[in-house]
Design a protein around this motif. Structure first.
Motif, PDB file in Angstrom:
ATOM      1  N   ASN A  52       0.835  -1.139  -0.080  1.00 35.93           N
ATOM      2  CA  ASN A  52      -0.147  -0.035   0.000  1.00 35.93           C
ATOM      3  C   ASN A  52       0.953   1.320   0.062  1.00 35.93           C
ATOM      4  N   VAL A  53       2.000   1.287   0.909  1.00 33.34           N
ATOM      5  CA  VAL A  53       2.983   2.467   0.756  1.00 33.34           C
ATOM      6  C   VAL A  53       3.493   2.717  -0.567  1.00 33.34           C
ATOM      7  N   ARG A  55       2.195   2.014  -3.334  1.00 32.11           N
ATOM      8  CA  ARG A  55       1.065   2.614  -4.445  1.00 32.11           C
ATOM      9  C   ARG A  55       1.196   3.913  -3.666  1.00 32.11           C
ATOM     10  N   ILE A  56       1.126   4.606  -2.642  1.00 28.12           N
ATOM     11  CA  ILE A  56       1.070   5.810  -2.317  1.00 28.12           C
ATOM     12  C   ILE A  56       2.352   6.337  -2.678  1.00 28.12           C
ATOM     13  N   LEU A  57       3.422   6.058  -2.876  1.00 28.04           N
ATOM     14  CA  LEU A  57       4.767   6.644  -3.233  1.00 28.04           C
ATOM     15  C   LEU A  57       4.500   7.043  -4.990  1.00 28.04           C
ATOM     16  N   ASP A  58       3.954   5.766  -5.732  1.00 28.31           N
ATOM     17  CA  ASP A  58       3.550   6.056  -6.861  1.00 28.31           C
ATOM     18  C   ASP A  58       2.565   7.323  -7.445  1.00 28.31           C
ATOM     19  N   LEU A  59       1.639   7.285  -6.526  1.00 33.85           N
ATOM     20  CA  LEU A  59       0.681   8.460  -6.579  1.00 33.85           C
ATOM     21  C   LEU A  59       1.442   9.814  -6.497  1.00 33.85           C
ATOM     22  N   PHE A  60       2.005   9.753  -5.146  1.00 32.77           N
ATOM     23  CA  PHE A  60       2.760  11.245  -4.969  1.00 32.77           C
ATOM     24  C   PHE A  60       3.992  11.448  -6.190  1.00 32.77           C
ATOM     25  N   ARG A  78      10.264  -3.753  10.943  1.00 33.55           N
ATOM     26  CA  ARG A  78      10.075  -4.734  10.216  1.00 33.55           C
ATOM     27  C   ARG A  78      10.137  -4.664   8.500  1.00 33.55           C
ATOM     28  N   HIS A  79      10.223  -3.285   8.290  1.00 31.39           N
ATOM     29  CA  HIS A  79      10.005  -3.011   6.766  1.00 31.39           C
ATOM     30  C   HIS A  79      11.216  -1.927   6.824  1.00 31.39           C
ATOM     31  N   PRO A  80      12.469  -2.206   7.025  1.00 29.31           N
ATOM     32  CA  PRO A  80      13.477  -1.300   6.723  1.00 29.31           C
ATOM     33  C   PRO A  80      13.688  -0.757   5.305  1.00 29.31           C
ATOM     34  N   ALA A  81      13.521  -1.566   4.448  1.00 30.49           N
ATOM     35  CA  ALA A  81      13.568  -1.263   2.931  1.00 30.49           C
ATOM     36  C   ALA A  81      12.577  -0.282   2.287  1.00 30.49           C
ATOM     37  N   MET A  82      11.264  -0.434   3.001  1.00 27.34           N
ATOM     38  CA  MET A  82      10.458   0.448   2.583  1.00 27.34           C
ATOM     39  C   MET A  82      10.617   1.947   3.278  1.00 27.34           C
ATOM     40  N   MET A  83      11.230   1.894   4.231  1.00 19.46           N
ATOM     41  CA  MET A  83      11.298   3.321   5.200  1.00 19.46           C
ATOM     42  C   MET A  83      12.628   3.918   4.135  1.00 19.46           C
ATOM     43  N   ARG A  84      13.548   3.077   3.616  1.00 24.09           N
ATOM     44  CA  ARG A  84      14.519   3.644   3.091  1.00 24.09           C
ATOM     45  C   ARG A  84      14.171   4.406   1.554  1.00 24.09           C
ATOM     46  N   ARG A  85      13.020   3.698   1.123  1.00 23.32           N
ATOM     47  CA  ARG A  85      12.382   3.994  -0.347  1.00 23.32           C
ATOM     48  C   ARG A  85      11.578   5.315  -0.053  1.00 23.32           C
ATOM     49  N   ILE A  86      10.797   5.324   1.003  1.00 26.72           N
ATOM     50  CA  ILE A  86      10.187   6.563   1.558  1.00 26.72           C
ATOM     51  C   ILE A  86      11.182   7.907   1.397  1.00 26.72           C
ATOM     52  N   ALA A  87      12.550   7.670   2.142  1.00 22.73           N
ATOM     53  CA  ALA A  87      13.303   8.602   2.335  1.00 22.73           C
ATOM     54  C   ALA A  87      14.126   9.046   1.028  1.00 22.73           C
ATOM     55  N   ASP A  88      14.400   7.992   0.391  1.00 20.92           N
ATOM     56  CA  ASP A  88      15.136   8.442  -0.908  1.00 20.92           C
ATOM     57  C   ASP A  88      14.231   9.154  -1.929  1.00 20.92           C
ATOM     58  N   VAL A 235      -4.179  20.702   7.182  1.00 28.12           N
ATOM     59  CA  VAL A 235      -3.436  19.467   7.467  1.00 28.12           C
ATOM     60  C   VAL A 235      -4.226  18.388   7.298  1.00 28.12           C
ATOM     61  N   PHE A 236      -3.579  17.591   6.407  1.00 28.11           N
ATOM     62  CA  PHE A 236      -4.512  16.515   5.904  1.00 28.11           C
ATOM     63  C   PHE A 236      -3.674  15.088   6.067  1.00 28.11           C
ATOM     64  N   TYR A 237      -4.510  13.918   6.666  1.00 24.54           N
ATOM     65  CA  TYR A 237      -4.008  12.884   6.807  1.00 24.54           C
ATOM     66  C   TYR A 237      -4.704  11.328   6.180  1.00 24.54           C
ATOM     67  N   PHE A 238      -4.033  10.305   5.867  1.00 23.70           N
ATOM     68  CA  PHE A 238      -4.616   9.019   5.684  1.00 23.70           C
ATOM     69  C   PHE A 238      -3.819   8.077   5.756  1.00 23.70           C
ATOM     70  N   HIS A 239      -4.373   6.814   5.894  1.00 28.23           N
ATOM     71  CA  HIS A 239      -3.676   5.644   6.101  1.00 28.23           C
ATOM     72  C   HIS A 239      -3.480   4.863   4.904  1.00 28.23           C
ATOM     73  N   PRO A 240      -2.286   3.838   4.806  1.00 27.57           N
ATOM     74  CA  PRO A 240      -2.143   3.028   3.659  1.00 27.57           C
ATOM     75  C   PRO A 240      -3.269   2.286   3.691  1.00 27.57           C
ATOM     76  N   TRP A 241      -3.927   1.345   4.747  1.00 31.11           N
ATOM     77  CA  TRP A 241      -5.121   0.686   4.746  1.00 31.11           C
ATOM     78  C   TRP A 241      -6.305   1.232   4.060  1.00 31.11           C
ATOM     79  N   GLU A 242      -6.367   2.601   4.047  1.00 30.09           N
ATOM     80  CA  GLU A 242      -7.656   3.092   3.442  1.00 30.09           C
ATOM     81  C   GLU A 242      -7.702   3.119   1.839  1.00 30.09           C
ATOM     82  N   ILE A 243      -6.565   2.671   1.248  1.00 31.35           N
ATOM     83  CA  ILE A 243      -6.772   2.497  -0.304  1.00 31.35           C
ATOM     84  C   ILE A 243      -6.694   0.986  -0.693  1.00 31.35           C
ATOM     85  N   ASP A 244      -7.003   0.064   0.345  1.00 33.67           N
ATOM     86  CA  ASP A 244      -6.936  -1.318   0.167  1.00 33.67           C
ATOM     87  C   ASP A 244      -8.204  -1.836   0.340  1.00 33.67           C
TER      88      ASP A 244
END
Ligand SMILES: [Zn+2]
Length: 311
Positions: A52-53, A55-60, A78-88, A235-244
């Protein structure tokens, strides 16, 4: 008042930059299910957060916007590679606490430990310095007068942990609607989640169930009102599970929680696409820096100052 957006500009190029944020938690970690799914079972459930994250990165990326990912320490571990991808990708990594325990369930010492542990994991996994915090379920309120002091002491620049509305699960209706400095003694800025004024009442308008359930036109109206009439960022927020929409259904959860959690999932991605294209968005740390320049307006309001005195 100057027309907004000024002639020749669209909302995408207008001067007000709104804060876009994702609260990164998995489908089984939401507050609504905390009485049905034990924390000790989390590791036995099938994770969906990473897909889900991504997909969100692609959308952004497609919309060319940067945002802030308030992430649970539990998830980052549990998801260090995902964290790195968000930061990168140029997004901000910020803290959503370790395992979604609400701030008012802690005392100050336990809260200090929770945010310290979460931050260490977030910084190790992403390589980014973490300066922002969002309380799980917006759980900084009148019960936690020590929370802002602890965030300031640990060097956080901003928090986005207050919902200044009446709500059955959370809310601090006496808090200001826009950025404020909760402590007279520190530069920490609180960026409350957006509310819109309608008939003199505050309506939650910064994400959550309302965004999924109501037509997109309501959000457009609310954010325009905040940007144009009030000249302030949303200030807007949403969650990864909301697009799933395919996430597992949780048996045994109260009907109200299930309705709130599952309504509108199928339409969510389309609405988000409209939202990120229509308005100007940025990372929360950038919004906090801009809002901090309004020093005179940010002084701790009386209700909050009384709080601090009680701490
Ligand atoms: Zn959360």
């Amino acid at each position: 008042m100057q027309p907004f957006p000024p002639p020749g500009e669209t909302e995408r190029t207008a001067p007000v930059i709104n804060g876009l944020s994702v609260d990164v938690e998995d489908w089984f970690q939401v507050g609504a299910f905390e009485n049905v799914i034990a924390r000790s079972d989390w590791d036995t459930l099938k994770t969906r957060v990473e897909d889900n994250v991504f997909r969100i990165l692609d959308l952004f990326a497609e919309a060319d916007v940067k945002a802030t990912f308030f992430t649970l320490g539990w998830v980052a571990k549990r998801h260090p590679a995902m964290m790195r991808r968000i930061a990168d990708a140029g997004h901000e990594v910020a803290s959503h606490g370790y395992d979604h325990a609400r701030v008012f369930t802690f005392d100050r010492k336990a809260f200090a430990e929770d945010i310290r542990t979460a931050r260490a994991v977030l910084e190790d996994s992403s390589g980014q310095h973490v300066t922002g915090y969002r309380a799980p379920s917006f759980s900084i309120d009148h019960r936690t007068p020590w929370a802002f002091a602890e965030l300031a002491e640990q060097g956080y620049a901003y928090s986005s942990s207050v919902a200044p509305v009446v709500h059955d699960h959370y809310g601090w209706p006496a808090a200001p609607r826009f950025a404020f400095r909760p402590l007279a003694s520190a530069s920490l800025v609180e960026l409350p989640v957006t509310t819109a004024l309608f008939g003199g009442r505050r309506l939650a308008a910064g994400g959550g169930g309302f965004f999924r359930v109501l037509p997109y036109g309501f959000s457009r109206w609310a954010i325009r009102q905040v940007n144009r009439a009030e000249g302030r960022p949303a200030v807007f927020y949403f969650h990864p599970w909301e697009i799933d929409p395919a996430q597992p259904r949780v048996p045994g959860a109260p009907i109200r929680s299930r309705l709130r959690h599952y309504t509108g999932l199928a339409r969510m991605a389309g609405k988000l696409t409209d939202l990120v294209h229509e308005f100007r968005w940025g990372r929360m740390d950038a919004v906090a820096a801009v809002e901090a320049l309004r020093a005179d307006e940010l002084a701790a309001p009386q209700a909050i100052a009384a709080h601090e005195a009680a701490a």
